[in-house]
Scaffold this active site. Sequence first.
Site, mmCIF file in Angstrom:
data_model
loop_
_atom_site.group_PDB
_atom_site.id
_atom_site.type_symbol
_atom_site.label_atom_id
_atom_site.label_comp_id
_atom_site.label_asym_id
_atom_site.label_seq_id
_atom_site.Cartn_x
_atom_site.Cartn_y
_atom_site.Cartn_z
ATOM 1 N N LYS A 189 14.015 -7.567 19.710
ATOM 2 C CA LYS A 189 14.371 -6.739 20.835
ATOM 3 C C LYS A 189 13.142 -6.326 21.640
ATOM 4 C CE LYS A 189 17.808 -4.664 17.835
ATOM 5 N NZ LYS A 189 17.731 -3.767 16.680
ATOM 6 N N ASP B 41 0.979 -10.603 16.589
ATOM 7 C CA ASP B 41 0.291 -9.960 15.471
ATOM 8 C C ASP B 41 -0.239 -11.063 14.543
ATOM 9 O OD1 ASP B 41 -0.505 -7.883 13.759
ATOM 10 O OD2 ASP B 41 1.412 -7.891 12.715
ATOM 11 N N ARG C 73 11.326 2.665 21.043
ATOM 12 C CA ARG C 73 11.261 1.553 21.998
ATOM 13 C C ARG C 73 11.366 2.041 23.437
ATOM 14 N NH1 ARG C 73 12.022 -3.289 19.130
ATOM 15 N NH2 ARG C 73 13.409 -3.207 17.347
HETATM 16 P P1 IMP Z 1 3.994 -11.600 14.226
HETATM 17 O O1 IMP Z 1 5.005 -12.640 13.843
HETATM 18 O O2 IMP Z 1 3.303 -11.052 13.020
HETATM 19 O O3 IMP Z 1 3.008 -12.099 15.280
HETATM 20 O O4 IMP Z 1 4.719 -10.339 14.827
HETATM 21 C C1 IMP Z 1 5.927 -10.445 15.377
HETATM 22 C C2 IMP Z 1 6.674 -9.178 15.646
HETATM 23 O O5 IMP Z 1 6.352 -8.088 14.795
HETATM 24 C C3 IMP Z 1 6.426 -8.694 17.052
HETATM 25 O O6 IMP Z 1 7.158 -9.452 18.005
HETATM 26 C C4 IMP Z 1 6.919 -7.280 16.932
HETATM 27 O O7 IMP Z 1 8.302 -7.219 17.114
HETATM 28 C C5 IMP Z 1 6.561 -6.883 15.493
HETATM 29 N N1 IMP Z 1 5.311 -6.099 15.499
HETATM 30 C C6 IMP Z 1 4.090 -6.507 15.157
HETATM 31 N N2 IMP Z 1 3.185 -5.520 15.294
HETATM 32 C C7 IMP Z 1 3.865 -4.453 15.782
HETATM 33 C C8 IMP Z 1 3.470 -3.106 16.165
HETATM 34 O O8 IMP Z 1 2.299 -2.686 16.123
HETATM 35 N N3 IMP Z 1 4.479 -2.309 16.595
HETATM 36 C C9 IMP Z 1 5.773 -2.705 16.688
HETATM 37 N N4 IMP Z 1 6.165 -3.949 16.354
HETATM 38 C C10 IMP Z 1 5.226 -4.820 15.902
#
Ligand code: IMP
Length: 175
Positions: free
Chosen positions: A44, A104, A166
């Site tokens: 979302k 991330d 959000r």
């Molecule tokens: P990744 O796959 O680790 O790159 O992260 C994917 C998802 O994790 C992002 O699209 C966010 O929805 C969630 N996410 C990662 N870090 C944060 C944060 O600091 N706050 C809120 N959501 C996060």
Amino acid sequence: MVKIPEQFSLLYSAEDIDRRVTELADEIGQAYAGKMLHLVGVLKGAAVFLSDLARKLPIPTTFDFLAVASYGDATESSGVVRMIKDLDDPVESRDVMIIEDIVDTGLTLKYIEELLRSRKVASLTKCAFLDRPDRRKVKVTMDYVGFTIPNRYVVGYGLDFEQKWRHLPAIYAIN
Ligand code: IMP
């Protein structure tokens, strides 16, 4: 105005965000001049950013959304990504841009990128509102990034902690 908890510290105000999204929209508009861009938002978190960006882009766009989840708790991804909601429309032969709230570990973006490439898009670029390179687990190259942030958990402007916050118009780091 919603009361902001004491543990939240402001990273980017609504004005900072507005300015940066305008710059990104101009840059993307120039790169895609004369084209129709198909925005694919990742639910979302990216919904807020996508809706602001789309309204500022000086080119015609269409958009669609998908949702994925990674197994793990609220702040720590396990690394296994799975699809929860697929796109409604085909992406074959279209100029597609993935819109993410934050990159991330990079696992989500890598999964979506591979999925869309397998569907034979005409072109694919990636745009994230935030980038936190310190925690990267897989290599992903970004085409457009709003802000590069330090290694802190953030909320607001679409980003949640346990599905909350959000709706905040600014970005806060949780202490
Ligand atoms: P990744 O796959 O680790 O790159 O992260 C994917 C998802 O994790 C992002 O699209 C966010 O929805 C969630 N996410 C990662 N870090 C944060 C944060 O600091 N706050 C809120 N959501 C996060």
